[in-house]
Design a protein around this motif. Structure first.
Motif, PDB file in Angstrom:
ATOM      1  N   LYS A  67     -22.546 -33.488  29.619  1.00  0.00           N
ATOM      2  CA  LYS A  67     -22.784 -34.328  28.449  1.00  0.00           C
ATOM      3  C   LYS A  67     -22.212 -33.660  27.202  1.00  0.00           C
ATOM      4  CE  LYS A  67     -26.528 -34.811  25.853  1.00  0.00           C
ATOM      5  NZ  LYS A  67     -27.862 -35.077  25.376  1.00  0.00           N
ATOM      6  N   TYR A  68     -21.576 -34.474  26.381  1.00  0.00           N
ATOM      7  CA  TYR A  68     -21.066 -34.084  25.070  1.00  0.00           C
ATOM      8  C   TYR A  68     -21.585 -35.103  24.056  1.00  0.00           C
ATOM      9  CZ  TYR A  68     -17.479 -31.594  27.816  1.00  0.00           C
ATOM     10  OH  TYR A  68     -16.824 -30.789  28.691  1.00  0.00           O
ATOM     11  N   VAL A  69     -21.328 -34.846  22.788  1.00  0.00           N
ATOM     12  CA  VAL A  69     -21.521 -35.866  21.768  1.00  0.00           C
ATOM     13  C   VAL A  69     -20.162 -36.091  21.114  1.00  0.00           C
ATOM     14  CG1 VAL A  69     -22.653 -36.523  19.612  1.00  0.00           C
ATOM     15  CG2 VAL A  69     -23.951 -35.303  21.380  1.00  0.00           C
ATOM     16  N   MET A  70     -19.736 -37.348  21.113  1.00  0.00           N
ATOM     17  CA  MET A  70     -18.458 -37.713  20.526  1.00  0.00           C
ATOM     18  C   MET A  70     -18.710 -38.296  19.138  1.00  0.00           C
ATOM     19  SD  MET A  70     -15.442 -40.189  21.983  1.00  0.00           S
ATOM     20  CE  MET A  70     -15.020 -39.077  23.315  1.00  0.00           C
ATOM     21  N   ALA A  71     -17.889 -37.891  18.195  1.00  0.00           N
ATOM     22  CA  ALA A  71     -17.980 -38.413  16.831  1.00  0.00           C
ATOM     23  C   ALA A  71     -16.707 -39.187  16.523  1.00  0.00           C
ATOM     24  CB  ALA A  71     -18.148 -37.268  15.837  1.00  0.00           C
ATOM     25  N   PHE A  72     -16.886 -40.394  16.058  1.00  0.00           N
ATOM     26  CA  PHE A  72     -15.761 -41.196  15.595  1.00  0.00           C
ATOM     27  C   PHE A  72     -15.724 -41.076  14.078  1.00  0.00           C
ATOM     28  CE2 PHE A  72     -17.009 -42.972  19.626  1.00  0.00           C
ATOM     29  CZ  PHE A  72     -15.801 -43.116  20.275  1.00  0.00           C
ATOM     30  N   VAL A 126     -22.880 -29.992  22.356  1.00  0.00           N
ATOM     31  CA  VAL A 126     -24.250 -29.818  21.874  1.00  0.00           C
ATOM     32  C   VAL A 126     -25.175 -30.640  22.753  1.00  0.00           C
ATOM     33  CG1 VAL A 126     -23.581 -29.343  19.480  1.00  0.00           C
ATOM     34  CG2 VAL A 126     -24.015 -31.705  20.193  1.00  0.00           C
ATOM     35  N   ARG A 127     -26.469 -30.368  22.655  1.00  0.00           N
ATOM     36  CA  ARG A 127     -27.443 -31.051  23.508  1.00  0.00           C
ATOM     37  C   ARG A 127     -27.872 -32.420  22.988  1.00  0.00           C
ATOM     38  NH1 ARG A 127     -29.783 -27.582  27.333  1.00  0.00           N
ATOM     39  NH2 ARG A 127     -29.241 -25.418  27.001  1.00  0.00           N
ATOM     40  N   SER A 128     -27.725 -32.650  21.679  1.00  0.00           N
ATOM     41  CA  SER A 128     -28.277 -33.891  21.136  1.00  0.00           C
ATOM     42  C   SER A 128     -27.420 -34.439  20.000  1.00  0.00           C
ATOM     43  CB  SER A 128     -29.690 -33.650  20.613  1.00  0.00           C
ATOM     44  OG  SER A 128     -29.648 -32.820  19.465  1.00  0.00           O
ATOM     45  N   ILE A 129     -27.640 -35.708  19.735  1.00  0.00           N
ATOM     46  CA  ILE A 129     -26.981 -36.350  18.597  1.00  0.00           C
ATOM     47  C   ILE A 129     -27.424 -35.681  17.300  1.00  0.00           C
ATOM     48  CG2 ILE A 129     -26.966 -38.487  17.246  1.00  0.00           C
ATOM     49  CD1 ILE A 129     -26.580 -40.014  19.820  1.00  0.00           C
ATOM     50  N   GLU A 130     -28.683 -35.254  17.234  1.00  0.00           N
ATOM     51  CA  GLU A 130     -29.193 -34.608  16.019  1.00  0.00           C
ATOM     52  C   GLU A 130     -28.436 -33.309  15.720  1.00  0.00           C
ATOM     53  OE1 GLU A 130     -31.887 -37.548  17.477  1.00  0.00           O
ATOM     54  OE2 GLU A 130     -31.210 -35.751  18.537  1.00  0.00           O
ATOM     55  N   GLU A 131     -28.132 -32.539  16.771  1.00  0.00           N
ATOM     56  CA  GLU A 131     -27.341 -31.308  16.568  1.00  0.00           C
ATOM     57  C   GLU A 131     -25.940 -31.654  16.070  1.00  0.00           C
ATOM     58  OE1 GLU A 131     -27.595 -27.983  19.547  1.00  0.00           O
ATOM     59  OE2 GLU A 131     -28.792 -29.497  20.606  1.00  0.00           O
ATOM     60  N   ALA A 132     -25.340 -32.674  16.663  1.00  0.00           N
ATOM     61  CA  ALA A 132     -24.004 -33.092  16.232  1.00  0.00           C
ATOM     62  C   ALA A 132     -24.032 -33.604  14.802  1.00  0.00           C
ATOM     63  CB  ALA A 132     -23.464 -34.170  17.175  1.00  0.00           C
ATOM     64  N   GLU A 133     -25.088 -34.316  14.448  1.00  0.00           N
ATOM     65  CA  GLU A 133     -25.212 -34.825  13.083  1.00  0.00           C
ATOM     66  C   GLU A 133     -25.319 -33.678  12.077  1.00  0.00           C
ATOM     67  OE1 GLU A 133     -27.573 -38.295  10.663  1.00  0.00           O
ATOM     68  OE2 GLU A 133     -28.547 -37.426  12.420  1.00  0.00           O
ATOM     69  N   ALA A 134     -26.066 -32.643  12.436  1.00  0.00           N
ATOM     70  CA  ALA A 134     -26.184 -31.484  11.545  1.00  0.00           C
ATOM     71  C   ALA A 134     -24.821 -30.826  11.350  1.00  0.00           C
ATOM     72  CB  ALA A 134     -27.183 -30.478  12.116  1.00  0.00           C
ATOM     73  N   LEU A 135     -24.039 -30.721  12.409  1.00  0.00           N
ATOM     74  CA  LEU A 135     -22.688 -30.154  12.294  1.00  0.00           C
ATOM     75  C   LEU A 135     -21.789 -31.070  11.476  1.00  0.00           C
ATOM     76  CD1 LEU A 135     -22.275 -28.892  15.951  1.00  0.00           C
ATOM     77  CD2 LEU A 135     -22.397 -27.459  13.907  1.00  0.00           C
ATOM     78  N   LEU A 171     -14.993 -39.524   4.513  1.00  0.00           N
ATOM     79  CA  LEU A 171     -15.144 -39.909   5.919  1.00  0.00           C
ATOM     80  C   LEU A 171     -16.609 -40.205   6.214  1.00  0.00           C
ATOM     81  CD1 LEU A 171     -12.965 -37.205   7.742  1.00  0.00           C
ATOM     82  CD2 LEU A 171     -12.363 -39.604   7.352  1.00  0.00           C
ATOM     83  N   GLU A 172     -16.810 -41.035   7.207  1.00  0.00           N
ATOM     84  CA  GLU A 172     -18.133 -41.287   7.782  1.00  0.00           C
ATOM     85  C   GLU A 172     -18.015 -41.054   9.275  1.00  0.00           C
ATOM     86  OE1 GLU A 172     -18.770 -45.381   6.683  1.00  0.00           O
ATOM     87  OE2 GLU A 172     -19.737 -44.803   4.799  1.00  0.00           O
ATOM     88  N   MET A 173     -19.144 -40.772   9.918  1.00  0.00           N
ATOM     89  CA  MET A 173     -19.123 -40.532  11.362  1.00  0.00           C
ATOM     90  C   MET A 173     -20.072 -41.454  12.092  1.00  0.00           C
ATOM     91  SD  MET A 173     -17.711 -37.270  12.393  1.00  0.00           S
ATOM     92  CE  MET A 173     -16.954 -35.993  11.429  1.00  0.00           C
ATOM     93  N   GLU A 174     -19.627 -41.864  13.276  1.00  0.00           N
ATOM     94  CA  GLU A 174     -20.485 -42.559  14.222  1.00  0.00           C
ATOM     95  C   GLU A 174     -20.577 -41.667  15.450  1.00  0.00           C
ATOM     96  OE1 GLU A 174     -20.527 -46.527  17.041  1.00  0.00           O
ATOM     97  OE2 GLU A 174     -19.253 -46.517  15.259  1.00  0.00           O
ATOM     98  N   LEU A 175     -21.794 -41.330  15.863  1.00  0.00           N
ATOM     99  CA  LEU A 175     -22.013 -40.395  16.963  1.00  0.00           C
ATOM    100  C   LEU A 175     -22.497 -41.116  18.210  1.00  0.00           C
ATOM    101  CD1 LEU A 175     -23.844 -37.704  14.830  1.00  0.00           C
ATOM    102  CD2 LEU A 175     -21.475 -37.612  15.614  1.00  0.00           C
TER     103      LEU A 175
END
Length: 173
Positions: free
Chosen positions: A63-68, A122-131, A143-147
């Protein structure tokens, strides 16, 4: 590539079977030899240490988290300010890559609203959001991101090692 290896295995087993049929061995011994060869070939393909290193599950995936990255509302900047923001954005990308949390990043061609992607380990969307929130272009509203959580090949984890060997010039020079 897996299909190619499977085809190679089938061809190898077929050759082994033909060779075995031309011996005086009993059929049960021939079947036993073919089974042994198939197990050996499968064991050669799979590397448990590498799978563990890259966090692969039994399917070679993880599992990964992808950011657009999408065009943000605040894009009106003079060229000097836009260049400085882009440099800070790229420095942040390099920092996350060096930390090992950002596995893939890159822009899309064209001038559409969809600007690029990040793939986070990362393990979660929350971790990706913090990054994501550390990105100066996000902070500035450029820019804006969609995770989204994404199930992809664990082999992506090898990109960092390969990228260093293929990079002649740093993009943030």
């Amino acid at each position: 590539m897996k299909k190619t290896l499977e085809k190679l295995l089938v061809v190898t087993l077929a050759i082994a079977f033909i060779a075995a049929c031309n011996t005086s061995e009993p059929e049960s011994k021939v079947q036993e030899k073919i089974s042994e060869m198939a197990e050996e070939a499968e064991a050669v393909q799979y590397d448990s240490a590498l799978a563990a290193k890259y966090g692969a599950d039994a399917y070679g995936m993880k599992k990964y988290v992808m950011a657009f990255l999408k065009r943000g509302p605040n894009r009106d900047r003079d060229s000097a300010e836009a260049a400085a923001l882009q440099r800070a954005h790229m420095e942040n990308i390099n920092r996350m890559a060096e930390e090992g949390t950002l596995i893939v990043a890159g822009p899309f061609f064209g001038n559409d609203d969809l600007r690029g992607i990040y793939i986070f380990d990362v393990r979660s969307i929350e971790e990706a959001e913090a990054l994501t929130n550390t990105d100066p272009a996000i902070k500035a509203g450029s820019l804006e991101m969609e995770l989204k959580e994404w199930y992809g090949p664990a082999a992506l984890m090898a990109i960092a090692d390969l990228h260093e060997k293929l990079t002649k010039k740093d993009i943030v020079e």
